[in-house]
Scaffold this active site. Sequence first.
Site, PDB file in Angstrom:
ATOM      1  N   SER A  36       0.893  -1.232  -0.127  1.00  0.00           N
ATOM      2  CA  SER A  36      -0.077  -0.091  -0.073  1.00  0.00           C
ATOM      3  C   SER A  36       0.889   1.400  -0.001  1.00  0.00           C
ATOM      4  O   SER A  36       1.760   1.266   0.786  1.00  0.00           O
ATOM      5  CB  SER A  36      -1.188  -0.056   1.343  1.00  0.00           C
ATOM      6  OG  SER A  36      -1.914   1.090   1.292  1.00  0.00           O
ATOM      7  N   GLY A  37       0.439   2.272  -0.971  1.00  0.00           N
ATOM      8  CA  GLY A  37       1.167   3.405  -0.772  1.00  0.00           C
ATOM      9  C   GLY A  37       2.656   3.542  -1.011  1.00  0.00           C
ATOM     10  O   GLY A  37       3.209   4.767  -1.062  1.00  0.00           O
ATOM     11  N   SER A  82      -2.088  -3.676  -0.402  1.00  0.00           N
ATOM     12  CA  SER A  82      -2.700  -2.618  -1.041  1.00  0.00           C
ATOM     13  C   SER A  82      -4.023  -2.426  -0.592  1.00  0.00           C
ATOM     14  O   SER A  82      -4.456  -3.663   0.201  1.00  0.00           O
ATOM     15  CB  SER A  82      -2.758  -3.078  -2.384  1.00  0.00           C
ATOM     16  OG  SER A  82      -3.909  -2.424  -3.044  1.00  0.00           O
ATOM     17  N   SER A  83      -4.776  -1.428  -0.485  1.00  0.00           N
ATOM     18  CA  SER A  83      -6.089  -1.332   0.147  1.00  0.00           C
ATOM     19  C   SER A  83      -7.183  -2.099  -0.636  1.00  0.00           C
ATOM     20  O   SER A  83      -8.117  -2.195  -0.201  1.00  0.00           O
ATOM     21  CB  SER A  83      -6.549   0.060   0.489  1.00  0.00           C
ATOM     22  OG  SER A  83      -6.044   0.759  -1.020  1.00  0.00           O
ATOM     23  N   ASP A  84      -6.631  -2.417  -1.960  1.00  0.00           N
ATOM     24  CA  ASP A  84      -7.697  -3.493  -2.676  1.00  0.00           C
ATOM     25  C   ASP A  84      -7.484  -4.826  -2.376  1.00  0.00           C
ATOM     26  O   ASP A  84      -8.160  -5.749  -3.360  1.00  0.00           O
ATOM     27  CB  ASP A  84      -7.470  -2.917  -4.210  1.00  0.00           C
ATOM     28  CG  ASP A  84      -7.838  -1.521  -4.394  1.00  0.00           C
ATOM     29  OD1 ASP A  84      -9.038  -1.133  -4.114  1.00  0.00           O
ATOM     30  OD2 ASP A  84      -7.060  -0.792  -4.891  1.00  0.00           O
ATOM     31  N   HIS A 114      -6.115  -4.003 -11.090  1.00  0.00           N
ATOM     32  CA  HIS A 114      -7.037  -2.920 -10.764  1.00  0.00           C
ATOM     33  C   HIS A 114      -6.574  -1.512 -11.255  1.00  0.00           C
ATOM     34  O   HIS A 114      -5.373  -1.161 -10.705  1.00  0.00           O
ATOM     35  CB  HIS A 114      -7.545  -2.994  -9.266  1.00  0.00           C
ATOM     36  CG  HIS A 114      -8.354  -1.534  -8.946  1.00  0.00           C
ATOM     37  ND1 HIS A 114      -9.374  -1.401  -9.659  1.00  0.00           N
ATOM     38  CD2 HIS A 114      -8.289  -0.699  -8.009  1.00  0.00           C
ATOM     39  CE1 HIS A 114     -10.089  -0.363  -9.024  1.00  0.00           C
ATOM     40  NE2 HIS A 114      -9.327   0.242  -8.218  1.00  0.00           N
ATOM     41  N   HIS A 132      -7.821   2.952 -12.453  1.00  0.00           N
ATOM     42  CA  HIS A 132      -8.751   3.966 -12.668  1.00  0.00           C
ATOM     43  C   HIS A 132      -8.401   4.638 -13.987  1.00  0.00           C
ATOM     44  O   HIS A 132      -8.416   5.754 -14.097  1.00  0.00           O
ATOM     45  CB  HIS A 132      -8.683   4.874 -11.518  1.00  0.00           C
ATOM     46  CG  HIS A 132      -9.209   4.472 -10.132  1.00  0.00           C
ATOM     47  ND1 HIS A 132      -8.423   5.046  -9.017  1.00  0.00           N
ATOM     48  CD2 HIS A 132      -9.384   3.136  -9.555  1.00  0.00           C
ATOM     49  CE1 HIS A 132      -8.986   4.328  -8.074  1.00  0.00           C
ATOM     50  NE2 HIS A 132      -9.469   3.297  -8.251  1.00  0.00           N
ATOM     51  N   ASP A 147     -12.472 -10.017 -30.405  1.00  0.00           N
ATOM     52  CA  ASP A 147     -10.933 -10.972 -30.007  1.00  0.00           C
ATOM     53  C   ASP A 147     -11.045 -11.066 -28.529  1.00  0.00           C
ATOM     54  O   ASP A 147     -10.882 -12.281 -28.001  1.00  0.00           O
ATOM     55  CB  ASP A 147      -9.837 -10.178 -30.440  1.00  0.00           C
ATOM     56  CG  ASP A 147     -10.146 -10.298 -32.187  1.00  0.00           C
ATOM     57  OD1 ASP A 147     -10.532 -11.035 -32.771  1.00  0.00           O
ATOM     58  OD2 ASP A 147      -9.189  -9.634 -32.696  1.00  0.00           O
TER      59      ASP A 147
END
Length: 215
Positions: A40-41, A69-71, A90, A92, A115
């Site tokens: 994380s971070g 990671s926060s995910d 993941h 954005h 495809d």
Amino acid sequence: MKTIVADLHAELVRYGLVVWTAGNVSGRIPGGDLFVIKPSGVSYDELTVENMVVCDLDGNLVEGAHSPSSDTAAHAYVYRNMPDVGGVVHTHSTYASAWAARGEAVPCVLTAMADEFGGEIPLGPFALIGDDSIGQGIVETLKGHRSKAVLMQNHGVFSIGKDPKAAVKAAVMCEDVARTVHVARQLGEPLPIPQDDIDRLYDRYQNVYGQRSPR
Ligand SMILES: [Zn+2]
């Protein structure tokens, strides 16, 4: 697997899918109920084999000096519920997240989409970080779906693959087609591809295209 996962983060940067630390790659460790994920971070240019984090499939830290990671909960949920998945990504990324912000799946109007994704890139539910809601939304949307990427509403992209590299490829292709279909929309209404042609393209690309790997 730590080296692979650490190195693949550079691809997110190379293809412009991430800013600051908002994106992550993980990879299942073959033969164990464990996966490697980004700490994380930590910024992308500071990622090394040494600061990668190992978690169990409940998202608990098993090895590493940093917190994961926060995910991590979302990645762990996918690994627990989709045994064939070996990598999760993941991001954005801008265009794909813009479709997610509008709550709209990317329609299959490009042969490259047929495809890679076998149809549209689907929309997943709105879900808040903190429990299993994001993971559940990913699995509910992608289980039994040809697409290896999902647009989580108002959030961003999660992609999966047989390994972390395949999941990164799906994230890169997802952003690419989201961008092209967006541009097409500015000029008019993109033409749909008939379903049987989508099926034919998908089958060919998944089974015939590229170099055969030795068995
Ligand atoms: Zn996110």
